[in-house]
Design a protein around this motif. Structure first.
Motif, PDB file in Angstrom:
ATOM      1  N   CYS A  84      -9.594   3.163  -8.499  1.00 48.95           N
ATOM      2  CA  CYS A  84      -8.354   2.410  -8.691  1.00 48.95           C
ATOM      3  C   CYS A  84      -7.547   2.318  -7.399  1.00 48.95           C
ATOM      4  O   CYS A  84      -6.939   1.276  -7.118  1.00 48.95           O
ATOM      5  CB  CYS A  84      -7.519   3.055  -9.792  1.00 48.95           C
ATOM      6  N   GLY A  85      -7.530   3.383  -6.605  1.00 49.28           N
ATOM      7  CA  GLY A  85      -6.819   3.339  -5.337  1.00 49.28           C
ATOM      8  C   GLY A  85      -7.414   2.315  -4.399  1.00 49.28           C
ATOM      9  O   GLY A  85      -6.691   1.546  -3.743  1.00 49.28           O
ATOM     10  N   THR A  86      -8.733   2.264  -4.348  1.00 48.60           N
ATOM     11  CA  THR A  86      -9.419   1.303  -3.488  1.00 48.60           C
ATOM     12  C   THR A  86      -9.136  -0.126  -3.943  1.00 48.60           C
ATOM     13  O   THR A  86      -8.887  -1.022  -3.113  1.00 48.60           O
ATOM     14  CB  THR A  86     -10.930   1.565  -3.494  1.00 48.60           C
ATOM     15  N   LYS A  87      -9.151  -0.371  -5.231  1.00 45.11           N
ATOM     16  CA  LYS A  87      -8.924  -1.726  -5.744  1.00 45.11           C
ATOM     17  C   LYS A  87      -7.535  -2.242  -5.416  1.00 45.11           C
ATOM     18  O   LYS A  87      -7.339  -3.443  -5.198  1.00 45.11           O
ATOM     19  CB  LYS A  87      -9.141  -1.752  -7.266  1.00 45.11           C
ATOM     20  N   HIS A  88      -6.558  -1.337  -5.393  1.00 51.27           N
ATOM     21  CA  HIS A  88      -5.177  -1.767  -5.178  1.00 51.27           C
ATOM     22  C   HIS A  88      -4.618  -1.374  -3.816  1.00 51.27           C
ATOM     23  O   HIS A  88      -3.449  -1.641  -3.534  1.00 51.27           O
ATOM     24  CB  HIS A  88      -4.292  -1.196  -6.282  1.00 51.27           C
ATOM     25  N   GLY A  89      -5.437  -0.753  -2.992  1.00 52.99           N
ATOM     26  CA  GLY A  89      -5.001  -0.439  -1.644  1.00 52.99           C
ATOM     27  C   GLY A  89      -4.076   0.763  -1.541  1.00 52.99           C
ATOM     28  O   GLY A  89      -3.281   0.853  -0.593  1.00 52.99           O
ATOM     29  N   HIS A  90      -4.162   1.688  -2.495  1.00 50.33           N
ATOM     30  CA  HIS A  90      -3.295   2.866  -2.480  1.00 50.33           C
ATOM     31  C   HIS A  90      -4.118   4.139  -2.290  1.00 50.33           C
ATOM     32  O   HIS A  90      -5.299   4.206  -2.667  1.00 50.33           O
ATOM     33  CB  HIS A  90      -2.505   2.984  -3.784  1.00 50.33           C
ATOM     34  N   GLN A  91      -3.476   5.158  -1.772  1.00 53.72           N
ATOM     35  CA  GLN A  91      -4.055   6.485  -1.704  1.00 53.72           C
ATOM     36  C   GLN A  91      -3.380   7.332  -2.783  1.00 53.72           C
ATOM     37  O   GLN A  91      -2.150   7.388  -2.852  1.00 53.72           O
ATOM     38  CB  GLN A  91      -3.815   7.117  -0.331  1.00 53.72           C
ATOM     39  N   VAL A  92      -4.183   7.990  -3.624  1.00 60.41           N
ATOM     40  CA  VAL A  92      -3.619   8.789  -4.709  1.00 60.41           C
ATOM     41  C   VAL A  92      -4.102  10.232  -4.570  1.00 60.41           C
ATOM     42  O   VAL A  92      -5.287  10.523  -4.740  1.00 60.41           O
ATOM     43  CB  VAL A  92      -4.020   8.246  -6.097  1.00 60.41           C
ATOM     44  N   ALA A  93      -3.173  11.120  -4.257  1.00 58.86           N
ATOM     45  CA  ALA A  93      -3.492  12.535  -4.123  1.00 58.86           C
ATOM     46  C   ALA A  93      -3.530  13.173  -5.504  1.00 58.86           C
ATOM     47  O   ALA A  93      -2.628  12.961  -6.322  1.00 58.86           O
ATOM     48  CB  ALA A  93      -2.461  13.230  -3.249  1.00 58.86           C
ATOM     49  N   ALA A  94      -4.578  13.934  -5.766  1.00 58.03           N
ATOM     50  CA  ALA A  94      -4.767  14.564  -7.076  1.00 58.03           C
ATOM     51  C   ALA A  94      -4.163  15.961  -7.090  1.00 58.03           C
ATOM     52  O   ALA A  94      -4.380  16.758  -6.175  1.00 58.03           O
ATOM     53  CB  ALA A  94      -6.254  14.630  -7.404  1.00 58.03           C
ATOM     54  N   GLU A  95      -3.405  16.252  -8.152  1.00 62.39           N
ATOM     55  CA  GLU A  95      -2.827  17.581  -8.358  1.00 62.39           C
ATOM     56  C   GLU A  95      -3.183  18.010  -9.776  1.00 62.39           C
ATOM     57  O   GLU A  95      -2.604  17.518 -10.738  1.00 62.39           O
ATOM     58  CB  GLU A  95      -1.303  17.554  -8.176  1.00 62.39           C
ATOM     59  N   PHE A  96      -4.159  18.894  -9.916  1.00 64.63           N
ATOM     60  CA  PHE A  96      -4.616  19.251 -11.250  1.00 64.63           C
ATOM     61  C   PHE A  96      -4.699  20.764 -11.425  1.00 64.63           C
ATOM     62  O   PHE A  96      -4.900  21.508 -10.468  1.00 64.63           O
ATOM     63  CB  PHE A  96      -5.970  18.611 -11.550  1.00 64.63           C
ATOM     64  N   THR A  97      -4.515  21.174 -12.678  1.00 66.21           N
ATOM     65  CA  THR A  97      -4.576  22.589 -13.039  1.00 66.21           C
ATOM     66  C   THR A  97      -5.228  22.694 -14.404  1.00 66.21           C
ATOM     67  O   THR A  97      -5.528  21.691 -15.052  1.00 66.21           O
ATOM     68  CB  THR A  97      -3.166  23.213 -13.125  1.00 66.21           C
ATOM     69  N   ALA A 111       0.844  -1.194   0.000  1.00 64.56           N
ATOM     70  CA  ALA A 111       0.000   0.000   0.000  1.00 64.56           C
ATOM     71  C   ALA A 111       0.878   1.241   0.000  1.00 64.56           C
ATOM     72  O   ALA A 111       1.861   1.327   0.748  1.00 64.56           O
ATOM     73  CB  ALA A 111      -0.911  -0.004   1.224  1.00 64.56           C
ATOM     74  N   ALA A 112       0.539   2.184  -0.860  1.00 69.34           N
ATOM     75  CA  ALA A 112       1.409   3.351  -1.043  1.00 69.34           C
ATOM     76  C   ALA A 112       0.593   4.628  -1.099  1.00 69.34           C
ATOM     77  O   ALA A 112      -0.584   4.627  -1.467  1.00 69.34           O
ATOM     78  CB  ALA A 112       2.228   3.196  -2.318  1.00 69.34           C
ATOM     79  N   ASP A 113       1.259   5.698  -0.703  1.00 72.58           N
ATOM     80  CA  ASP A 113       0.704   7.039  -0.885  1.00 72.58           C
ATOM     81  C   ASP A 113       1.332   7.617  -2.143  1.00 72.58           C
ATOM     82  O   ASP A 113       2.559   7.804  -2.212  1.00 72.58           O
ATOM     83  CB  ASP A 113       1.023   7.928   0.314  1.00 72.58           C
ATOM     84  N   LEU A 114       0.494   7.874  -3.137  1.00 72.11           N
ATOM     85  CA  LEU A 114       0.964   8.344  -4.431  1.00 72.11           C
ATOM     86  C   LEU A 114       0.402   9.728  -4.740  1.00 72.11           C
ATOM     87  O   LEU A 114      -0.574  10.168  -4.116  1.00 72.11           O
ATOM     88  CB  LEU A 114       0.545   7.366  -5.536  1.00 72.11           C
ATOM     89  N   ARG A 115       1.007  10.379  -5.729  1.00 73.59           N
ATOM     90  CA  ARG A 115       0.495  11.643  -6.249  1.00 73.59           C
ATOM     91  C   ARG A 115       0.385  11.517  -7.762  1.00 73.59           C
ATOM     92  O   ARG A 115       1.210  10.879  -8.404  1.00 73.59           O
ATOM     93  CB  ARG A 115       1.438  12.794  -5.898  1.00 73.59           C
ATOM     94  N   MET A 116      -0.659  12.129  -8.325  1.00 71.50           N
ATOM     95  CA  MET A 116      -0.821  12.173  -9.772  1.00 71.50           C
ATOM     96  C   MET A 116      -1.157  13.594 -10.180  1.00 71.50           C
ATOM     97  O   MET A 116      -2.024  14.241  -9.582  1.00 71.50           O
ATOM     98  CB  MET A 116      -1.925  11.231 -10.250  1.00 71.50           C
ATOM     99  N   SER A 117      -0.467  14.088 -11.200  1.00 73.34           N
ATOM    100  CA  SER A 117      -0.711  15.443 -11.699  1.00 73.34           C
ATOM    101  C   SER A 117      -1.223  15.397 -13.128  1.00 73.34           C
ATOM    102  O   SER A 117      -0.835  14.533 -13.912  1.00 73.34           O
ATOM    103  CB  SER A 117       0.579  16.275 -11.630  1.00 73.34           C
TER     104      SER A 117
END
Length: 412
Positions: free
Chosen positions: A43-56, A19-25
């Motif tokens: 997708c985070g729930t299915k694979h057990g990860h937290q994905v922080a969103a960074e969008f502009t 399980a990982a804490d990830l970021r996606m931009s």
């Protein structure tokens, strides 16, 4: 069945990545932001990860990514514009090699040619989210009213001049479209992309480029398209925003397949349709310009690249994520995703037809340096000078090639 298998395997592989804490931009509009965040949650729930969103939005996003990469603070997963590859990964080491995660990402959903569009120095730096390409579109309503068939070659475009109604032009090639028209013409005649990938120099000779410029100028002289001067005199307004386009007084254009709605919507009840690539008489291929519209990449410094790969595979191939994302980034390049959307009737038939023409094209794989800002600026400046009669095509081609070679010298 393939989608189901992919999902099951992805679930099994989740145990191999902690399980990982990830970021996606990424960049985009409000709809893309909302859909992507929802898909990341799935997708985070299915694979057990937290994905922080960074969008502009689009404006300033390249500068933001440049600053982050320079400061070693970039996200684990990044949406990258195709022309940025040589800027951020000149030798292929700027991003992770996605082939190293082929046990996680189902790369079989992309053709080798598609994957090549995401490579730098033979390294798969980015996975194409969607592909786009240039397609010829004509206003079928206008041609039908004049009793003329849709053009299949340039002779028929020229012949339609003056036959579609008073003041109606069969085609338009202004600004960037003029550059693409010349580029496509030379590519068809030579079989070569503008940039030689092996030497990182302009592949065309001055004579070949001059012939492409003369072809463009001949269309102006024959009255098939408006002159550069006329376009500039009217304010260089985008074609889809012009009244003559909406009224059917300009009946054809050369545009991205993914931009179909932008040009079709102003026409109201008039029908805009794609046609096979128009070729010059001496063509050795159809010169199709096809490229990834954007890529998903993993930072070369990500501490959790396997987890990031799981998220990318889920976003691209998982049925639930595909349904959520839809065509928010264009028609998906993943075969599994595109087939699913097509089966659900979520694609405009004309968009699908245009995209099929792009995929069926046989032009060379273009270099991202085609779209380097300096290369585009040089191409446009000299083409404009030739259009104004300030320089002969042969001299324009010679100077253009010399300056473009200087502009891309640092990428060798």
């Amino acid at each position: 069945m393939r989608l189901l298998t992919t999902t099951i395997l992805a679930g099994l592989m989740a145990t191999t990545a902690q399980a990982a804490d990830l970021r996606m931009s990424w960049w985009g509009g409000d709809a893309r932001h909302a859909q992507t965040q929802e898909a990341l949650q799935v997708c985070g729930t299915k694979h057990g990860h937290q994905v922080a969103a960074e969008f502009t939005g689009w404006a300033g996003h390249q500068e933001r990514i440049t600053t982050q990469i320079a400061g070693r603070t970039e996200a684990d997963i990044m949406q990258i514009n195709w022309p940025w590859l040589p800027l951020f990964s000149r030798d292929g080491t700027g991003f992770a090699d996605l082939r190293e995660f082929s046990d996680i990402i189902d790369l079989s959903q992309w053709t080798e040619e598609q994957l090549a569009g995401g490579e730098m120095n033979g390294v798969l730096n980015g996975l194409p989210v969607a592909e786009t390409g240039r397609v010829y579109f004509f206003n079928k309503t206008v041609f039908d009213a004049a009793g003329l068939p849709l053009p299949t070659n340039w002779d028929e475009v020229r012949a339609a001049t003056g036959q579609l109604g008073e003041g109606v032009l069969p085609f338009e090639a202004q600004g960037l479209n003029a550059i693409f028209l010349v580029s496509t013409t030379v590519t068809q005649m030579t079989g070569k992309d503008l940039i030689d990938a092996q030497t990182t120099t302009v592949a065309w000779t001055p004579e070949e480029l001059a012939e492409g410029i003369r072809f463009y100028l001949s269309l102006v002289e024959d009255g098939a398209i408006r002159s550069w001067q006329q376009v500039a005199g009217e304010g260089n307004i985008e074609l889809f925003e012009m009244r003559p386009w909406a009224d059917g007084r300009i009946a054809g254009t050369y545009e991205w397949d993914s931009a179909y709605a932008k040009y079709a919507d102003p026409l109201g009840d008039q029908e805009l349709v794609p046609v096979p690539i128009l070729q010059v008489d001496s063509a050795v291929n159809d010169g199709t310009y096809r490229k990834p519209s954007m890529l998903l990449a993993i930072s070369a410094r990500s501490e959790n690249p396997q987890a990031a790969a799981q998220i990318i595979d889920c976003l691209m191939n998982d049925p639930e994520a595909v349904d959520i994302l839809g065509d928010s980034r264009g028609l998906p390049a993943s075969r599994a995703a595109s087939e699913r959307l097509a089966a659900e009737g979520g694609i405009d038939p004309n968009v699908a037809a245009a995209h099929d023409l792009v995929l069926a094209g046989n032009g060379p794989v273009p270099s991202p340096l085609n779209e380097h800002p300096k290369v585009r600026e040089i191409f446009g400046d000299y083409l404009e000078a030739a259009a104004y009669g300030q320089i002969e095509p042969e001299d324009a081609a010679l100077e253009m090639i010399d300056e473009m070679n200087r502009a891309i010298r640092s990428f060798r």
